[in-house]
Design a protein around this motif. Structure first.
Motif, PDB file in Angstrom:
ATOM      1  N   LYS A  94      -0.906  65.231  -1.848  1.00 24.64           N
ATOM      2  CA  LYS A  94      -1.966  66.160  -1.439  1.00 24.64           C
ATOM      3  C   LYS A  94      -3.340  65.509  -1.605  1.00 24.64           C
ATOM      4  O   LYS A  94      -4.241  65.709  -0.784  1.00 24.64           O
ATOM      5  N   PHE A  95      -3.500  64.732  -2.693  1.00 27.81           N
ATOM      6  CA  PHE A  95      -4.777  64.052  -2.911  1.00 27.81           C
ATOM      7  C   PHE A  95      -5.054  63.057  -1.785  1.00 27.81           C
ATOM      8  O   PHE A  95      -6.187  62.956  -1.286  1.00 27.81           O
ATOM      9  N   ALA A  96      -4.043  62.311  -1.367  1.00 27.54           N
ATOM     10  CA  ALA A  96      -4.227  61.348  -0.270  1.00 27.54           C
ATOM     11  C   ALA A  96      -4.647  62.061   1.022  1.00 27.54           C
ATOM     12  O   ALA A  96      -5.509  61.568   1.782  1.00 27.54           O
ATOM     13  N   TYR A  97      -4.074  63.228   1.248  1.00 26.61           N
ATOM     14  CA  TYR A  97      -4.444  63.998   2.443  1.00 26.61           C
ATOM     15  C   TYR A  97      -5.897  64.450   2.349  1.00 26.61           C
ATOM     16  O   TYR A  97      -6.666  64.324   3.326  1.00 26.61           O
ATOM     17  N   ASP A  98      -6.289  64.974   1.179  1.00 26.88           N
ATOM     18  CA  ASP A  98      -7.669  65.444   1.008  1.00 26.88           C
ATOM     19  C   ASP A  98      -8.666  64.300   1.152  1.00 26.88           C
ATOM     20  O   ASP A  98      -9.769  64.486   1.695  1.00 26.88           O
ATOM     21  N   VAL A  99      -8.312  63.117   0.652  1.00 27.62           N
ATOM     22  CA  VAL A  99      -9.206  61.966   0.761  1.00 27.62           C
ATOM     23  C   VAL A  99      -9.426  61.597   2.221  1.00 27.62           C
ATOM     24  O   VAL A  99     -10.567  61.316   2.652  1.00 27.62           O
ATOM     25  N   ILE A 118     -12.848  52.718   3.077  1.00 27.27           N
ATOM     26  CA  ILE A 118     -11.835  52.207   2.151  1.00 27.27           C
ATOM     27  C   ILE A 118     -10.518  52.939   2.395  1.00 27.27           C
ATOM     28  O   ILE A 118     -10.471  54.170   2.481  1.00 27.27           O
ATOM     29  N   GLU A 119      -9.434  52.195   2.474  1.00 28.47           N
ATOM     30  CA  GLU A 119      -8.108  52.777   2.710  1.00 28.47           C
ATOM     31  C   GLU A 119      -7.411  53.033   1.369  1.00 28.47           C
ATOM     32  O   GLU A 119      -7.387  52.183   0.486  1.00 28.47           O
ATOM     33  N   PHE A 120      -6.827  54.242   1.239  1.00 29.15           N
ATOM     34  CA  PHE A 120      -6.108  54.613   0.012  1.00 29.15           C
ATOM     35  C   PHE A 120      -4.600  54.609   0.271  1.00 29.15           C
ATOM     36  O   PHE A 120      -4.128  55.193   1.251  1.00 29.15           O
ATOM     37  N   THR A 121      -3.847  53.929  -0.588  1.00 27.19           N
ATOM     38  CA  THR A 121      -2.387  53.925  -0.533  1.00 27.19           C
ATOM     39  C   THR A 121      -1.835  54.269  -1.922  1.00 27.19           C
ATOM     40  O   THR A 121      -2.554  54.175  -2.931  1.00 27.19           O
ATOM     41  N   TYR A 122      -0.560  54.645  -1.949  1.00 24.30           N
ATOM     42  CA  TYR A 122       0.049  54.964  -3.245  1.00 24.30           C
ATOM     43  C   TYR A 122       1.528  54.606  -3.222  1.00 24.30           C
ATOM     44  O   TYR A 122       2.165  54.583  -2.168  1.00 24.30           O
ATOM     45  N   ASP A 123       2.040  54.337  -4.403  1.00 18.70           N
ATOM     46  CA  ASP A 123       3.470  54.027  -4.570  1.00 18.70           C
ATOM     47  C   ASP A 123       3.959  54.790  -5.808  1.00 18.70           C
ATOM     48  O   ASP A 123       3.983  54.260  -6.923  1.00 18.70           O
ATOM     49  N   LEU A 126      -8.182  62.013 -10.370  1.00 21.77           N
ATOM     50  CA  LEU A 126      -7.992  61.134  -9.213  1.00 21.77           C
ATOM     51  C   LEU A 126      -9.233  61.136  -8.323  1.00 21.77           C
ATOM     52  O   LEU A 126      -9.615  60.092  -7.765  1.00 21.77           O
ATOM     53  N   MET A 127      -9.881  62.286  -8.195  1.00 23.14           N
ATOM     54  CA  MET A 127     -11.078  62.367  -7.375  1.00 23.14           C
ATOM     55  C   MET A 127     -12.202  61.524  -7.971  1.00 23.14           C
ATOM     56  O   MET A 127     -12.944  60.838  -7.236  1.00 23.14           O
ATOM     57  N   ASN A 128     -12.348  61.550  -9.291  1.00 25.99           N
ATOM     58  CA  ASN A 128     -13.375  60.730  -9.936  1.00 25.99           C
ATOM     59  C   ASN A 128     -13.082  59.238  -9.769  1.00 25.99           C
ATOM     60  O   ASN A 128     -14.001  58.430  -9.593  1.00 25.99           O
ATOM     61  N   LEU A 129     -11.797  58.867  -9.855  1.00 25.02           N
ATOM     62  CA  LEU A 129     -11.435  57.470  -9.616  1.00 25.02           C
ATOM     63  C   LEU A 129     -11.770  57.057  -8.188  1.00 25.02           C
ATOM     64  O   LEU A 129     -12.262  55.944  -7.945  1.00 25.02           O
ATOM     65  N   ALA A 130     -11.497  57.957  -7.237  1.00 25.28           N
ATOM     66  CA  ALA A 130     -11.796  57.644  -5.832  1.00 25.28           C
ATOM     67  C   ALA A 130     -13.303  57.519  -5.621  1.00 25.28           C
ATOM     68  O   ALA A 130     -13.778  56.593  -4.927  1.00 25.28           O
ATOM     69  N   LYS A 131     -14.104  58.438  -6.212  1.00 20.55           N
ATOM     70  CA  LYS A 131     -15.560  58.361  -6.050  1.00 20.55           C
ATOM     71  C   LYS A 131     -16.099  57.079  -6.682  1.00 20.55           C
ATOM     72  O   LYS A 131     -17.010  56.440  -6.127  1.00 20.55           O
ATOM     73  N   ASN A 132     -15.555  56.715  -7.840  1.00 17.24           N
ATOM     74  CA  ASN A 132     -16.014  55.490  -8.493  1.00 17.24           C
ATOM     75  C   ASN A 132     -15.732  54.281  -7.614  1.00 17.24           C
ATOM     76  O   ASN A 132     -16.563  53.364  -7.489  1.00 17.24           O
ATOM     77  N   THR A 133     -14.559  54.258  -6.956  1.00 17.64           N
ATOM     78  CA  THR A 133     -14.214  53.160  -6.051  1.00 17.64           C
ATOM     79  C   THR A 133     -15.144  53.133  -4.842  1.00 17.64           C
ATOM     80  O   THR A 133     -15.624  52.063  -4.426  1.00 17.64           O
ATOM     81  N   ALA A 134     -15.384  54.320  -4.305  1.00 14.41           N
ATOM     82  CA  ALA A 134     -16.228  54.394  -3.117  1.00 14.41           C
ATOM     83  C   ALA A 134     -17.656  53.965  -3.415  1.00 14.41           C
ATOM     84  O   ALA A 134     -18.318  53.316  -2.577  1.00 14.41           O
ATOM     85  N   ASN A 135     -18.148  54.298  -4.615  1.00 18.90           N
ATOM     86  CA  ASN A 135     -19.551  54.029  -4.927  1.00 18.90           C
ATOM     87  C   ASN A 135     -19.804  52.602  -5.381  1.00 18.90           C
ATOM     88  O   ASN A 135     -20.894  52.062  -5.134  1.00 18.90           O
TER      89      ASN A 135
END
Length: 488
Positions: free
Chosen positions: A345-350, A359-364, A382-391
């Motif tokens: 669900k997080f990957a879909y929201d991203v 930036i492309e997000f993948t998961y395993d 997970l959202m904070n990790l994604a924002k940190n990566t994006a910024n």
């Protein structure tokens, strides 16, 4: 006033022990000497009985007058023995006439004859007076009581020395034994009183020095065990007191540290709030004071003020999240979460929100992976990790990877990107509140400086561990663990 000197514990044990040992040894010596004398008396008695029985046997086979050859043999045989060289043997008929003899014939008085007649019926050697002299003798009647055979040894020096036996040797052995046991008792009392002395010294030093910690090796005996237990109780008490003191110091340090963190957080919040509030105030004052601004400039100022208002809202939300995590870590509601479904669900929201930009997000993450956690907290993490990566990453991809199960019932994951990484000197501060590697760049990207702090607090509140590092090839990674759902 006469002062009485207190007798030590060692001498209280040693004195009765030595007295008892000497009493026992003296008793044993007397008993051994008496036993030795009795044993030698039995040897003399048995020899006299043997002589009488042999003579009676010869009488049964022939007349006493024909015993001369046998009596000569006995005389010659025993003359070679210093103890029996003076043996006297007399054979009496029923009229108390001597019919044969070895040595001078015995002259018996009427009382002696009467006594011998009585004692010969149950032969036993005893001491009698014959011819006015003391003899050690034995009597035996022939069958039918026709003849009486009397064998006697005079009570002379040779007999006395033999009956006494080797008394000097016995006394010497007993004295050596007594001295040896005395020294053994002294050594034993010193050995056993050692624990008492140690305990007395321990009590004295413990009373004078509360920090005294004994470290003595005690022997494996009852007193040693008692000493060990007492010292062990003392050490446990001292350890408990020391532990309480350490815990008190740790608690006070934790309180001071928490108070310092709160003060730092307050100062940082005040500092962080000043910037967006000042910017918003400046833009609004400009709009109010300059009503003639053109539409494009006015809209630009309004958008800037709105951006800083959103940043202010994010900052307040992040501070509120950290406060709830730290103060309510023990009361967080947890449940069974399908982590694969949550990440899906997080990957879909991203993708839909475009928060990662290019930036492309993948998961395993394996399907059916059940963890114990809180949906809102894990999603926000997970959202904070994604924002940190994006910024900050400046990379093209980021990924969440399942690393396996730990020995303490946790799942291990890794969130990484292929960006520029983090300077080594900044890694140990990466989870600190309001910590920024590049303050200018961070403010441009709109970060609050609390994103990774929220991630750290989330994992800690759920009982997991988290670690930040640079990847070997390129990029930055954060490894963390989440508890496995066990049904409890």
């Amino acid at each position: 006033m006469v002062l009485r000197r207190r007798i030590s514990f060692r001498w209280r044990i040693l004195a009765p022990l030595i007295l008892t040992l000497w009493a026992v040894i003296i008793g044993m010596t007397s008993w051994q000497i008496s036993r030795e004398s009795g044993y030698r008396s039995e040897i003399v008695d048995s020899q006299l009985r043997l002589i009488n029985s042999r003579i009676v046997s010869q009488i049964n086979m022939s007349s006493p007058t024909l015993l001369n050859g046998f009596m000569d043999f006995i005389e010659d045989y025993y003359r070679q023995d210093p103890l029996f060289s003076n043996v006297r043997i007399s054979i009496f008929n029923h009229n108390w006439e001597v019919v044969n003899a070895v040595g001078p014939p015995m002259q018996l008085s009427v009382p002696e004859r009467r006594r011998l007649s009585q004692s010969a019926s149950h032969p036993q050697s005893d001491e009698v007076y014959l011819d006015g002299k003391r003899y050690f003798c034995n009597e035996l009647f022939s069958p039918g009581a026709q003849f009486l055979v009397i064998s006697a040894l005079p009570d002379d020096k040779a007999l006395n020395e033999y009956l006494v036996g080797d008394r000097d040797h016995i006394l010497f052995v007993m004295v050596i034994l007594a001295v040896g046991l005395t020294f053994l008792a002294i050594y034993s009392s010193r050995f056993y009183s050692r624990n008492i002395n140690i305990l007395r010294d321990f009590a004295r030093r413990s009373a004078m020095d509360p920090d005294f910690v004994p470290g003595v090796d005690y022997p494996h005996d009852d007193l040693g065990e008692i000493a060990k237990q007492i010292v062990s109780l003392h050490n446990e008490r001292q350890h408990a007191v020391s532990q309480l003191k350490k815990e008190h110091d740790i608690a006070m340090h934790a309180i001071e540290e928490k108070s310092l963190q709160k003060r730092q957080l307050t100062n940082n919040i005040n500092h962080e709030l000043k910037t967006p509030i000042g910017v918003i105030k400046g833009y609004l004052e400009t709009l109010v004071n300059m009503p003639d601004l053109d539409e494009e400039t006015r809209n630009h100022f309004i958008r800037k003020a709105l951006n800083h208002a959103e940043r202010l809202a994010d900052l307040i939300a992040d501070v509120s999240a950290i406060t709830r995590l730290e103060e309510g870590a023990q009361i967080i509601n947890t449940e069974c979460i399908d982590y694969h479904e949550l990440v899906y669900k997080f990957a879909y929201d991203v993708r839909e929100s475009g928060i990662l930009g290019q930036i492309e997000f993948t998961y395993d993450v394996p399907m059916g992976l059940k963890v114990r956690g809180n949906v809102n907290l894990l999603s926000a993490m997970l959202m904070n990790l994604a924002k940190n990566t994006a910024n900050y990453s400046c990379g093209t991809t980021c990924s969440l990877e399942y690393l396996g199960q730990t020995a303490d019932d946790f799942y291990k994951f890794c969130f990484y990107d292929d960006g520029v990484g983090v300077p080594e000197e900044s890694l140990e501060h990466i989870f600190d509140r309001f910590y920024r590697i590049d303050v200018g760049r961070s403010r441009k990207t709109g970060g609050t400086g609390l994103g990774l702090s929220i991630v750290y607090s989330t994992i800690s509140a759920l009982g997991g561990e988290i670690h930040a590092s640079n990847r070997q090839d390129a990029g930055f990674q954060i490894t963390f663990t989440l508890p496995i759902w066990t049904g409890r």
